[in-house]
Write an enzyme that holds these catalytic residues in place. Structure first.
Site: not given
Ligand SMILES: NC(=O)c1ccc[n+]([C@@H]2O[C@H](COP(=O)([O-])OP(=O)(O)OC[C@H]3O[C@@H](n4cnc5c(N)ncnc54)[C@H](OP(=O)(O)O)[C@@H]3O)[C@@H](O)[C@H]2O)c1
Length: 253
Positions: A17, A19-20, A67, A93, A145, A158, A161-162
């Site tokens: 990840g 690209s930004r 991914v 990332n 996070s 989320y 998962a983190k």
């Protein structure tokens, strides 16, 4: 703040990840250290514009990959090995959230969030760990996070998962320590990127969030990239299995 000297000359890093957002900033900082970087993303256009903006020349490779798809991950690492000949570090990332309560989420929503955040980190870490084990050195850094430590409305899956990423960090740190591989995470509070734009671009929400952060602001992508540089460098060779909170003190209160 400009990048310090982290001694990463010639080292090769895969950034998922890139690209930004935070991944892009990490790629920019690594390239400024004369490191070689392979970034991945799902969308070709995003990768092309990142490649143009990063101006990495022969030190930069951009590979389209999801991914959580095993074949894509295999291709990402094979291409990196073919082009650069080694992998000294992996930055996990990629991450995303879909606003939902856990109780009301469809199973497909649960799967999407777990897939990108947790399955992707597993697949990439596994492949990188195998390569690094043969090299007898390496660094794996994952972006977790604060949500992995503290439940928040609409961010429950989320956060789960983190939290899984933090445990994966400890498990892999233990498994890979005999091979001189360090595995760590950084856990930011809100960072100014596209991912969190709906929150920080709304003044009322921004003010509400900032009241929970002693430093009185949200993070910028380089606030996260600097600790990642440290964890990629030899300065952190005796640190493994840890998560550094990059949250302006939010988790301290
Ligand atoms: N921003 C925050 O407030 C914040 C706070 C704490 C933690 N984090 C964590 O920081 C990390 C980076 O977040 P960000 O804010 O920089 O996000 P972002 O601005 O949305 O950028 C995400 C990057 O990942 C790529 N990507 C997304 N899903 C992918 C997939 N399945 N496979 C491959 N590439 C994928 C995107 O490119 P494509 O769309 O082309 O695939 C893009 O390059 C995430 O793990 C996030 O959870 C962010």
């Amino acid at each position: 703040m400009s990048a310090l000297a982290y001694g990463l000359d010639g080292r090769v890093f895969v950034i998922t990840g890139g690209s930004r957002g935070i991944g892009f900033e990490i790629a920019k900082m690594l390239l400024s250290q004369n490191a070689k970087v392979a970034v991945c993303g799902r969308k070709k256009e995003g990768l092309e514009s990142a490649q143009e903006a990063l101006k990495g020349g022969n030190n930069l490779l951009a590979i389209q990959a999801h991914v959580a798809k095993e074949d894509d991950v295999e291709n990402l690492f094979n291409k990196t090995m073919e082009y650069f000949g080694k992998v000294d570090g992996l930055i996990n990332n990629v991450g995303m959230n879909l606003i939902t309560s856990a109780t009301d989420a469809d199973y497909s929503l649960w799967q999407k969030i777990i897939e990108s955040n947790l399955n992707g980190t597993f697949l990439c870490s596994k492949r990188a760990g195998q390569i690094m084990r043969n090299q007898k050195r390496g660094k794996i850094v994952s972006i977790s996070s604060i949500a992995g430590r503290r439940s928040a409305p609409a961010m429950g899956i989320y956060g789960i998962a983190k939290a899984g990423i933090e445990m994966m960090t400890k498990v892999l740190a233990q498994e890979l320590a005999p091979f001189n591989i360090q595995v760590n995470s950084v856990a930011p509070c809100m960072v100014r990127t596209k991912f969190s734009e709906p929150f920080w671009s709304n003044k009322e929400i921004y003010d509400q969030i900032v009241r929970t952060i002693p430093m009185g602001r949200i993070a910028e992508p380089d606030d996260v990239a600097h600790p990642v540089m440290f964890l990629c460098s030899d300065a952190s060779n005796f640190i493994t299995g840890q998560t550094i909170m990059v949250d302006g003190g939010a988790s301290a209160i």
